[in-house]
Scaffold this motif. Sequence first.
Motif, PDB file in Angstrom:
ATOM      1  N   ALA A 122      -6.514   6.041   8.938  1.00 39.53           N
ATOM      2  CA  ALA A 122      -6.143   7.456   9.001  1.00 39.53           C
ATOM      3  C   ALA A 122      -6.147   8.079   7.613  1.00 39.53           C
ATOM      4  CB  ALA A 122      -4.766   7.608   9.631  1.00 39.53           C
ATOM      5  N   ALA A 123      -5.858   7.264   6.586  1.00 39.07           N
ATOM      6  CA  ALA A 123      -5.813   7.783   5.213  1.00 39.07           C
ATOM      7  C   ALA A 123      -5.886   6.614   4.238  1.00 39.07           C
ATOM      8  CB  ALA A 123      -4.525   8.570   4.990  1.00 39.07           C
ATOM      9  N   ARG A 124      -6.182   6.951   2.995  1.00 39.08           N
ATOM     10  CA  ARG A 124      -6.192   5.971   1.910  1.00 39.08           C
ATOM     11  C   ARG A 124      -5.421   6.548   0.741  1.00 39.08           C
ATOM     12  NH1 ARG A 124      -9.282   1.593   1.908  1.00 39.08           N
ATOM     13  NH2 ARG A 124     -10.831   1.338   3.523  1.00 39.08           N
ATOM     14  N   ASP A 125      -4.806   5.670  -0.036  1.00 40.76           N
ATOM     15  CA  ASP A 125      -4.096   6.090  -1.237  1.00 40.76           C
ATOM     16  C   ASP A 125      -4.221   4.995  -2.278  1.00 40.76           C
ATOM     17  OD1 ASP A 125      -1.716   6.794  -3.039  1.00 40.76           O
ATOM     18  OD2 ASP A 125      -1.825   8.455  -1.624  1.00 40.76           O
ATOM     19  N   LEU A 126      -4.233   5.370  -3.531  1.00 40.54           N
ATOM     20  CA  LEU A 126      -4.407   4.375  -4.598  1.00 40.54           C
ATOM     21  C   LEU A 126      -3.138   3.601  -4.910  1.00 40.54           C
ATOM     22  CD1 LEU A 126      -6.808   6.200  -7.069  1.00 40.54           C
ATOM     23  CD2 LEU A 126      -7.333   4.408  -5.423  1.00 40.54           C
ATOM     24  N   THR A 127      -1.987   4.041  -4.434  1.00 39.92           N
ATOM     25  CA  THR A 127      -0.752   3.315  -4.715  1.00 39.92           C
ATOM     26  C   THR A 127      -0.156   2.746  -3.430  1.00 39.92           C
ATOM     27  OG1 THR A 127       0.641   5.276  -4.493  1.00 39.92           O
ATOM     28  CG2 THR A 127      -0.236   4.806  -6.694  1.00 39.92           C
ATOM     29  N   PRO A 153       2.760   4.766  15.638  1.00 43.26           N
ATOM     30  CA  PRO A 153       2.698   3.407  15.087  1.00 43.26           C
ATOM     31  C   PRO A 153       1.656   3.348  13.971  1.00 43.26           C
ATOM     32  CG  PRO A 153       1.730   3.472  17.289  1.00 43.26           C
ATOM     33  CD  PRO A 153       2.283   4.830  17.008  1.00 43.26           C
ATOM     34  N   ALA A 154       2.031   2.749  12.842  1.00 45.25           N
ATOM     35  CA  ALA A 154       1.126   2.684  11.693  1.00 45.25           C
ATOM     36  C   ALA A 154       1.425   1.431  10.877  1.00 45.25           C
ATOM     37  CB  ALA A 154       1.294   3.925  10.823  1.00 45.25           C
ATOM     38  N   GLU A 155       0.427   1.015  10.118  1.00 47.35           N
ATOM     39  CA  GLU A 155       0.613  -0.101   9.201  1.00 47.35           C
ATOM     40  C   GLU A 155      -0.187   0.171   7.934  1.00 47.35           C
ATOM     41  OE1 GLU A 155      -0.830  -3.546  11.318  1.00 47.35           O
ATOM     42  OE2 GLU A 155      -2.806  -3.335  10.426  1.00 47.35           O
ATOM     43  N   ALA A 156       0.339  -0.343   6.830  1.00 44.36           N
ATOM     44  CA  ALA A 156      -0.348  -0.211   5.546  1.00 44.36           C
ATOM     45  C   ALA A 156      -1.158  -1.473   5.308  1.00 44.36           C
ATOM     46  CB  ALA A 156       0.661  -0.003   4.422  1.00 44.36           C
ATOM     47  N   GLY A 157      -2.394  -1.297   4.845  1.00 46.69           N
ATOM     48  CA  GLY A 157      -3.259  -2.434   4.579  1.00 46.69           C
ATOM     49  C   GLY A 157      -3.727  -2.453   3.138  1.00 46.69           C
ATOM     50  N   ASP A 158      -4.095  -3.614   2.674  1.00 47.91           N
ATOM     51  CA  ASP A 158      -4.609  -3.834   1.315  1.00 47.91           C
ATOM     52  C   ASP A 158      -3.588  -3.520   0.232  1.00 47.91           C
ATOM     53  OD1 ASP A 158      -7.096  -4.542   2.426  1.00 47.91           O
ATOM     54  OD2 ASP A 158      -7.755  -2.455   2.420  1.00 47.91           O
ATOM     55  N   THR A 159      -2.324  -3.421   0.590  1.00 44.86           N
ATOM     56  CA  THR A 159      -1.315  -3.068  -0.403  1.00 44.86           C
ATOM     57  C   THR A 159      -1.084  -4.194  -1.404  1.00 44.86           C
ATOM     58  OG1 THR A 159       0.441  -3.750   1.111  1.00 44.86           O
ATOM     59  CG2 THR A 159      -0.132  -1.409   1.076  1.00 44.86           C
ATOM     60  N   LEU A 171      -8.739  -3.062  -9.485  1.00 48.74           N
ATOM     61  CA  LEU A 171      -9.664  -3.087  -8.352  1.00 48.74           C
ATOM     62  C   LEU A 171      -9.342  -2.019  -7.306  1.00 48.74           C
ATOM     63  CD1 LEU A 171      -9.968  -6.925  -7.702  1.00 48.74           C
ATOM     64  CD2 LEU A 171     -11.604  -5.428  -8.843  1.00 48.74           C
ATOM     65  N   ALA A 172      -8.272  -1.259  -7.520  1.00 50.99           N
ATOM     66  CA  ALA A 172      -7.823  -0.293  -6.513  1.00 50.99           C
ATOM     67  C   ALA A 172      -8.932   0.676  -6.116  1.00 50.99           C
ATOM     68  CB  ALA A 172      -6.606   0.471  -7.012  1.00 50.99           C
ATOM     69  N   ILE A 173      -9.650   1.202  -7.091  1.00 48.25           N
ATOM     70  CA  ILE A 173     -10.711   2.156  -6.783  1.00 48.25           C
ATOM     71  C   ILE A 173     -11.876   1.451  -6.097  1.00 48.25           C
ATOM     72  CG2 ILE A 173     -12.408   3.722  -7.805  1.00 48.25           C
ATOM     73  CD1 ILE A 173     -10.266   4.433  -9.871  1.00 48.25           C
ATOM     74  N   ALA A 174     -12.179   0.232  -6.524  1.00 49.70           N
ATOM     75  CA  ALA A 174     -13.306  -0.503  -5.948  1.00 49.70           C
ATOM     76  C   ALA A 174     -13.102  -0.808  -4.463  1.00 49.70           C
ATOM     77  CB  ALA A 174     -13.539  -1.799  -6.712  1.00 49.70           C
ATOM     78  N   VAL A 175     -11.876  -1.112  -4.070  1.00 47.19           N
ATOM     79  CA  VAL A 175     -11.612  -1.422  -2.658  1.00 47.19           C
ATOM     80  C   VAL A 175     -11.191  -0.193  -1.866  1.00 47.19           C
ATOM     81  CG1 VAL A 175     -11.025  -3.826  -3.121  1.00 47.19           C
ATOM     82  CG2 VAL A 175      -9.207  -2.120  -3.046  1.00 47.19           C
ATOM     83  N   GLY A 176     -11.098   0.943  -2.533  1.00 54.15           N
ATOM     84  CA  GLY A 176     -10.734   2.175  -1.837  1.00 54.15           C
ATOM     85  C   GLY A 176      -9.248   2.420  -1.751  1.00 54.15           C
ATOM     86  N   GLY A 177      -8.467   1.626  -2.463  1.00 52.59           N
ATOM     87  CA  GLY A 177      -7.018   1.790  -2.437  1.00 52.59           C
ATOM     88  C   GLY A 177      -6.403   1.182  -1.191  1.00 52.59           C
ATOM     89  N   ALA A 178      -5.125   1.436  -1.023  1.00 52.29           N
ATOM     90  CA  ALA A 178      -4.411   0.966   0.160  1.00 52.29           C
ATOM     91  C   ALA A 178      -4.739   1.897   1.319  1.00 52.29           C
ATOM     92  CB  ALA A 178      -2.913   0.952  -0.110  1.00 52.29           C
ATOM     93  N   CYS A 179      -4.794   1.351   2.517  1.00 45.62           N
ATOM     94  CA  CYS A 179      -5.130   2.181   3.674  1.00 45.62           C
ATOM     95  C   CYS A 179      -3.960   2.237   4.647  1.00 45.62           C
ATOM     96  CB  CYS A 179      -6.380   1.660   4.372  1.00 45.62           C
ATOM     97  SG  CYS A 179      -6.228   0.017   5.047  1.00 45.62           S
ATOM     98  N   ILE A 180      -3.926   3.299   5.417  1.00 44.85           N
ATOM     99  CA  ILE A 180      -2.941   3.463   6.474  1.00 44.85           C
ATOM    100  C   ILE A 180      -3.721   3.439   7.781  1.00 44.85           C
ATOM    101  CG2 ILE A 180      -1.253   4.998   7.534  1.00 44.85           C
ATOM    102  CD1 ILE A 180      -2.027   5.313   3.874  1.00 44.85           C
ATOM    103  N   ARG A 181      -3.424   2.441   8.618  1.00 49.90           N
ATOM    104  CA  ARG A 181      -4.137   2.268   9.877  1.00 49.90           C
ATOM    105  C   ARG A 181      -3.235   2.650  11.049  1.00 49.90           C
ATOM    106  NH1 ARG A 181      -6.098  -2.829   7.111  1.00 49.90           N
ATOM    107  NH2 ARG A 181      -4.179  -3.740   7.901  1.00 49.90           N
ATOM    108  N   VAL A 182      -3.834   3.331  12.006  1.00 48.24           N
ATOM    109  CA  VAL A 182      -3.135   3.722  13.228  1.00 48.24           C
ATOM    110  C   VAL A 182      -4.043   3.427  14.421  1.00 48.24           C
ATOM    111  CG1 VAL A 182      -1.828   5.564  12.078  1.00 48.24           C
ATOM    112  CG2 VAL A 182      -3.992   6.106  13.179  1.00 48.24           C
ATOM    113  N   PRO A 183      -3.476   3.286  15.621  1.00 49.87           N
ATOM    114  CA  PRO A 183      -4.324   3.137  16.805  1.00 49.87           C
ATOM    115  C   PRO A 183      -5.182   4.383  17.007  1.00 49.87           C
ATOM    116  CG  PRO A 183      -2.070   2.483  17.287  1.00 49.87           C
ATOM    117  CD  PRO A 183      -2.053   3.132  15.939  1.00 49.87           C
TER     118      PRO A 183
END
Length: 96
Positions: free
Chosen positions: A15-20, A37-43, A52-64
């Motif tokens: 649903a979104a990405r953020d660098l922090t 319902p949501a979960e943070a990934g790659d944190t 590497l934050a920019i290379a992987v696109g930062g942390a992501c927020i995943r939702v159904p």
Amino acid sequence: MPPSFDDTDGDLVIAARDLTPTEAHMLCGCLAAAGIPAEAGDTNLVQAHSLLAIAVGGACIRVPQRYLTQAQATIAAMRDGDFSLDENFDPGAPQD
């Protein structure tokens, strides 16, 4: 208790990405408060290897998939400041 995932809600989508990672977890908390319902990934990756934050696109927020539109609207509202408290907010005062 945060909302739980259900098999009928569809696959998890970003649903979104953020660098922090902190911002990603805060957005997940906001979504949970909205009943999404949501979960943070790659944190952990972003936290441990911040270069590497920019290379992987930062942390992501995943939702159904079913909640994607609602989640994006809630995230946009939060980023626009719609949920901010004014400077005179008293957490001990009863709310209407």
